[in-house]
Design a protein around this motif. Structure first.
Motif, mmCIF file in Angstrom:
data_model
loop_
_atom_site.group_PDB
_atom_site.id
_atom_site.type_symbol
_atom_site.label_atom_id
_atom_site.label_comp_id
_atom_site.label_asym_id
_atom_site.label_seq_id
_atom_site.Cartn_x
_atom_site.Cartn_y
_atom_site.Cartn_z
ATOM 1 N N ASN A 1 1.190 40.195 -7.566
ATOM 2 C CA ASN A 1 0.465 39.234 -6.364
ATOM 3 C C ASN A 1 -0.901 39.130 -6.368
ATOM 4 O OD1 ASN A 1 3.254 39.226 -5.438
ATOM 5 N ND2 ASN A 1 3.205 41.050 -4.216
ATOM 6 N N VAL A 2 -1.720 40.175 -6.442
ATOM 7 C CA VAL A 2 -2.973 40.040 -6.658
ATOM 8 C C VAL A 2 -3.615 38.917 -7.742
ATOM 9 C CG1 VAL A 2 -5.282 41.211 -6.940
ATOM 10 C CG2 VAL A 2 -3.454 42.511 -5.822
ATOM 11 N N GLN A 3 -2.884 39.250 -9.188
ATOM 12 C CA GLN A 3 -3.224 38.381 -10.088
ATOM 13 C C GLN A 3 -3.036 37.131 -9.642
ATOM 14 O OE1 GLN A 3 -0.867 39.204 -13.604
ATOM 15 N NE2 GLN A 3 -1.192 41.477 -13.391
ATOM 16 N N MET A 4 -1.797 36.498 -9.128
ATOM 17 C CA MET A 4 -1.752 35.296 -8.691
ATOM 18 C C MET A 4 -2.741 34.782 -7.452
ATOM 19 S SD MET A 4 2.484 34.841 -9.078
ATOM 20 C CE MET A 4 3.123 36.046 -7.769
ATOM 21 N N GLU A 5 -2.895 35.659 -6.500
ATOM 22 C CA GLU A 5 -3.914 35.104 -5.551
ATOM 23 C C GLU A 5 -5.186 34.791 -6.225
ATOM 24 O OE1 GLU A 5 -6.152 37.350 -1.821
ATOM 25 O OE2 GLU A 5 -4.258 38.259 -2.920
ATOM 26 N N VAL A 6 -5.571 35.498 -6.976
ATOM 27 C CA VAL A 6 -6.961 35.139 -7.599
ATOM 28 C C VAL A 6 -6.892 33.792 -8.480
ATOM 29 C CG1 VAL A 6 -8.847 35.912 -9.225
ATOM 30 C CG2 VAL A 6 -7.666 37.503 -7.745
ATOM 31 N N LEU A 7 -5.911 33.759 -9.342
ATOM 32 C CA LEU A 7 -5.681 32.792 -10.265
ATOM 33 C C LEU A 7 -5.690 31.273 -9.442
ATOM 34 C CD1 LEU A 7 -3.289 34.316 -12.803
ATOM 35 C CD2 LEU A 7 -5.725 33.640 -13.206
ATOM 36 N N THR B 1 -15.771 44.092 -9.767
ATOM 37 C CA THR B 1 -14.157 44.586 -9.539
ATOM 38 C C THR B 1 -13.358 43.456 -10.732
ATOM 39 O OG1 THR B 1 -14.109 42.516 -7.972
ATOM 40 C CG2 THR B 1 -14.883 44.592 -6.931
ATOM 41 N N GLY B 2 -12.266 43.604 -10.526
ATOM 42 C CA GLY B 2 -11.331 42.932 -11.540
ATOM 43 C C GLY B 2 -11.579 41.446 -11.140
ATOM 44 N N GLU B 3 -11.646 40.858 -9.872
ATOM 45 C CA GLU B 3 -11.695 39.650 -9.509
ATOM 46 C C GLU B 3 -12.939 39.141 -9.700
ATOM 47 O OE1 GLU B 3 -11.496 36.637 -5.458
ATOM 48 O OE2 GLU B 3 -10.814 38.781 -5.280
ATOM 49 N N GLU B 4 -14.188 39.950 -9.538
ATOM 50 C CA GLU B 4 -15.275 39.372 -9.932
ATOM 51 C C GLU B 4 -15.605 39.246 -11.523
ATOM 52 O OE1 GLU B 4 -18.007 41.911 -6.406
ATOM 53 O OE2 GLU B 4 -17.550 42.773 -8.421
ATOM 54 N N ALA B 5 -15.016 40.293 -12.321
ATOM 55 C CA ALA B 5 -15.324 40.100 -13.744
ATOM 56 C C ALA B 5 -14.324 38.787 -14.072
ATOM 57 C CB ALA B 5 -14.638 41.301 -14.209
ATOM 58 N N PHE B 6 -13.207 38.645 -13.575
ATOM 59 C CA PHE B 6 -12.454 37.530 -14.133
ATOM 60 C C PHE B 6 -13.131 36.157 -13.793
ATOM 61 C CE2 PHE B 6 -9.059 34.466 -14.736
ATOM 62 C CZ PHE B 6 -8.109 35.189 -15.811
ATOM 63 N N THR B 7 -13.559 36.063 -12.394
ATOM 64 C CA THR B 7 -14.061 34.998 -11.817
ATOM 65 C C THR B 7 -15.392 34.727 -12.710
ATOM 66 O OG1 THR B 7 -13.273 35.314 -9.884
ATOM 67 C CG2 THR B 7 -15.383 33.778 -10.087
ATOM 68 N N LEU B 8 -16.286 35.648 -13.040
ATOM 69 C CA LEU B 8 -17.417 35.401 -13.826
ATOM 70 C C LEU B 8 -17.137 34.701 -15.203
ATOM 71 C CD1 LEU B 8 -20.564 35.499 -14.480
ATOM 72 C CD2 LEU B 8 -19.947 38.065 -15.281
ATOM 73 N N ALA B 9 -15.979 35.238 -16.017
ATOM 74 C CA ALA B 9 -15.764 34.812 -17.246
ATOM 75 C C ALA B 9 -15.062 33.042 -17.169
ATOM 76 C CB ALA B 9 -14.403 35.546 -17.665
ATOM 77 N N HIS B 10 -14.358 33.127 -16.142
ATOM 78 C CA HIS B 10 -13.912 31.635 -15.805
ATOM 79 C C HIS B 10 -15.132 30.561 -15.632
ATOM 80 C CE1 HIS B 10 -12.837 28.382 -12.857
ATOM 81 N NE2 HIS B 10 -11.637 28.538 -13.525
ATOM 82 N N ASP B 11 -15.898 31.131 -14.861
ATOM 83 C CA ASP B 11 -16.995 30.197 -14.285
ATOM 84 C C ASP B 11 -17.978 29.830 -15.630
ATOM 85 O OD1 ASP B 11 -16.093 30.249 -11.871
ATOM 86 O OD2 ASP B 11 -17.723 31.187 -10.850
#
Length: 287
Positions: free
Chosen positions: A19-25, A268-278
């Motif tokens: 659920n957290v994965q999908m929310e961030v994506l 955080t996981g969200e911060e790291a993934f968002t940084l990679a995405h951006d």
């Protein structure tokens, strides 16, 4: 961004909870996942009931899988192959249930005292069994270059492609993994460009192998993505951040190692993934 390029990623780096994965994506406008860890285990090790539940939750939220991020081929070349092959067959069953043909896999860890040459016959035999089964069951095996396995360097990856390459065995190109193995990525690209069907986007520093956002390392990410798009690449770019211990973008850009140490921050996981995405999106926008 070309409509033929689709962003996906290892969402377990955000969180184990689906659920957290999908929310961030959703926040990032993504609708594909390369599913590895989910709700406490690798997808291929969940039971039938759990797999069905995961699929329903994905469907209900408009998500699809770009690939199974399996650990297949991540055992020692001298380890017992029979139970591993059973896991392989199970992974193909799950891939069909998840409506993807793509399964990420590896070419076995090689003991340092033996070397690739001594183990090559066994590697080829095991992979041959994988590929034959994949052909018979309409699956596509995506071989990832990885430090310590037979196919860590481009020459061995090319040998695998020359032997098995085709509709059911293709190459994943992972920039950071090549850097960590001390393989020049531009040379690797030239050797493998006709077989690349999937991209893992992470970058790394040559001097110590540390993973950094795409474009800030020595993986030639932008140059190779430019070559790929010019050559008509269509398919997935899969974010695999590995940035939870990243020490701060500003300090890295300035090349200030003292500042890097002083400003260390665990993302955080969200911060790291968002940084990679951006970081990837910035590269794609320039291309």
């Amino acid at each position: 961004m070309s409509k033929n390029i689709i962003l996906t990623g290892f969402a377990d780096e955000i969180d184990q909870d689906l659920n957290v994965q999908m929310e961030v994506l959703k926040k990032l406008g993504m609708s594909y996942i390369e599913m590895r860890g989910v709700d406490g285990n690798n997808l291929i090790f969940h039971n039938e009931e759990k797999v069905a539940e995961i699929k329903k939750r994905l469907d209900d939220n408009g998500f699809r899988l770009s690939a199974l991020g399996s650990p297949l081929g991540k055992i020692g070349i001298k380890d017992d192959f029979a139970p591993h092959f059973e896991s392989f067959k199970r992974a193909i069953e799950i891939a069909h249930k998840m409506e993807t043909k793509n399964i990420r896999m590896f070419s076995f860890y090689i003991p340092g005292d033996l070397g690739n040459q001594a183990c090559e016959g066994e590697v080829m035999d095991r992979l041959g069994q994988f590929v034959d089964y994949a052909k018979a069951n309409e699956a596509v095996l995506l071989h990832e270059n990885e430090k310590g396995i037979y196919g860590e360097m481009a020459a061995e990856c090319r040998k695998l492609m020359d032997t098995f390459g085709g509709d059911h065995f293709k190459a994943v190109f992972d920039f950071a993994n090549f850097v960590q193995a001390k393989q020049d990525t531009l040379e690797a690209y030239e050797l493998l460009k006709d077989h690349i069907a999937y991209i893992h986007v992470k970058d790394a520093l040559w001097k110590n192998g540390a993973v950094v956002p795409a474009g800030l390392g020595d993986g030639n990410v932008e140059a190779i993505l430019r070559k790929l798009t010019q050559n008509g690449y269509q398919g997935f770019l899969s974010l695999e951040p590995h940035l939870n211990d990243f020490v701060g973008l500003a300090a890295l850009e300035q090349g200030d190692e003292k500042s890097l140490i002083q400003n260390a921050k665990k993302l955080t996981g969200e911060e790291a993934f968002t940084l990679a995405h951006d970081s990837l999106v910035q590269i794609l926008n320039r291309i």
